[in-house]
Write an enzyme that holds these catalytic residues in place. Structure first.
Site, short mmCIF file in Angstrom:
data_model
loop_
_atom_site.label_atom_id
_atom_site.label_comp_id
_atom_site.label_asym_id
_atom_site.label_seq_id
_atom_site.Cartn_x
_atom_site.Cartn_y
_atom_site.Cartn_z
N CYS A 1 -4.40 -4.85 -37.97
CA CYS A 1 -5.53 -5.45 -38.87
C CYS A 1 -6.92 -4.79 -38.53
O CYS A 1 -7.24 -3.64 -39.08
CB CYS A 1 -5.82 -7.05 -38.44
SG CYS A 1 -6.64 -7.80 -39.77
N GLU B 1 0.33 -9.59 -40.58
CA GLU B 1 -0.18 -10.25 -39.32
C GLU B 1 0.01 -11.60 -39.24
O GLU B 1 0.04 -12.47 -39.98
CB GLU B 1 -1.47 -9.85 -39.15
CG GLU B 1 -2.20 -10.26 -37.89
CD GLU B 1 -3.62 -10.00 -37.92
OE1 GLU B 1 -4.41 -9.76 -36.61
OE2 GLU B 1 -4.27 -9.95 -38.85
N LYS C 1 -2.77 -6.05 -30.01
CA LYS C 1 -3.98 -5.52 -30.76
C LYS C 1 -4.90 -5.01 -30.13
O LYS C 1 -5.64 -5.76 -29.25
CB LYS C 1 -4.34 -7.00 -31.63
CG LYS C 1 -5.27 -6.61 -32.73
CD LYS C 1 -5.52 -7.98 -33.60
CE LYS C 1 -6.59 -7.90 -34.53
NZ LYS C 1 -6.68 -9.12 -35.51
#
Length: 306
Positions: A152, A39, A115
């Site tokens: 993540c 990331e 995200k």
């Protein structure tokens, strides 16, 4: 990262690009077909500081400096590259997003995914910089595999994993930056559970090392101010749809994990366990539709004797 975080930003980016290029070239020589970077790989994970100057690392996802390097390397090695970084959305007032860009083997940008879940836990002050994405659960059909990217913190949300599976992913990468004090006990379990529950491969990728910043910051937990986020514990691994997994990479050193994944296993496990066929998506969707309404009432049957 490659050099201290108090150096000029361009020097930091250049040093990281040089370091990553050497790793990608190594992967290319070994015949790697699909590669995923950690990331926000092209910068320090500086969101703990709440300093807006780190937005300088954000770039256009078509022709930004880091993306252009990935496009060059993808074409050089006939390789698909998943590159997660800060996107500068010049169509919408230069808003910043945390975005995974999937680059095809010909050096072309196939598409992007922003995200879905942004943490507000401890020093993970990411909503100071960007908010939740708006791209759903896209799956990218590449030369080698159908790929999803669960960035993540999304790994803590089971519906997020399922979304990529419902859209046909064969491999879902989880590029992450997470520290030992917070999440290390969960790390060996989450990707493996998701791989089995959704009958696909998972690549769990984590940053490694301790990054120190020029200015002290606080965490809002009573601890003294400090200059580091904590130790990013690496330990990247692949999990398979049958519940197996690879050994992890180092907890303390950079590494390149290469795994040979037989995509036939995806369908074999689906045929054997029929998890997708036996899923009750109709009653799940009914529950969720009720849950998001203001007048939702939990389905609790109470013992009349209490």
């Amino acid at each position: 990262i490659a050099i201290p975080t108090d150096r000029p930003f361009q020097e930091q980016r250049d040093a990281i690009l040089e370091k990553i290029e050497a790793i990608v070239d190594m992967a290319g020589r070994e015949g790697v077909q699909v590669l995923c970077l950690q990331e926000t790989w092209n910068m320090p994970f500086a969101f703990c500081t709440r300093e807006k100057k780190w937005c300088e690392f954000a770039e256009n996802i078509e022709d930004g400096e880091s993306i252009m390097k990935c496009r060059e390397l993808a074409k050089k090695w006939d390789m698909v590259i998943v590159s997660t970084l800060l996107e500068r959305d010049d169509t919408h007032s230069n808003t910043v997003w945390n975005t995974a860009v999937v680059i095809g083997h010909n050096g072309n940008v196939i598409g992007k995914h922003r995200k879905n879940h942004v943490p507000r836990v401890g020093d993970f002050n990411e909503s100071t910089y960007y908010m939740e994405g708006n791209t759903g659960h896209p799956v990218f059909e590449t030369k080698y595999a159908k790929i999803g990217v669960n960035i993540c913190y999304g790994r803590h949300h089971q519906m997020n994993w399922m979304g990529f599976g419902l859209n046909g992913a064969e491999i879902v990468f989880n590029p992450s930056a997470t520290v030992g004090r917070l999440s290390e006990p969960m790390w060996p379990v989450e990707a493996r559970t998701a791989a089995f529950a959704n009958s696909y491969f998972v690549g769990a990728i984590n940053r490694v090392g301790t990054e120190r910043f020029p200015n002290e910051f606080t965490s809002g937990d009573g601890r003294p101010s400090h200059k580091d986020f904590g130790h990013f514990y690496g330990s990247s691994y692949f999990a398979c749809p049958d519940g197996s997994r690879t050994p992890p990479l180092s907890r303390n050193q950079d590494g390149l994990l290469i795994a040979e994944l037989d995509l036939n296993l995806v369908q074999q496990v689906r045929d054997n366990w029929v998890v997708q066929m036996t899923g009750r998506h109709d009653i799940y969707s009914d529950l969720l539709a009720k849950y998001v309404e203001d007048d939702f009432e939990p389905q609790i049957i109470k013992d009349p004797y209490i």
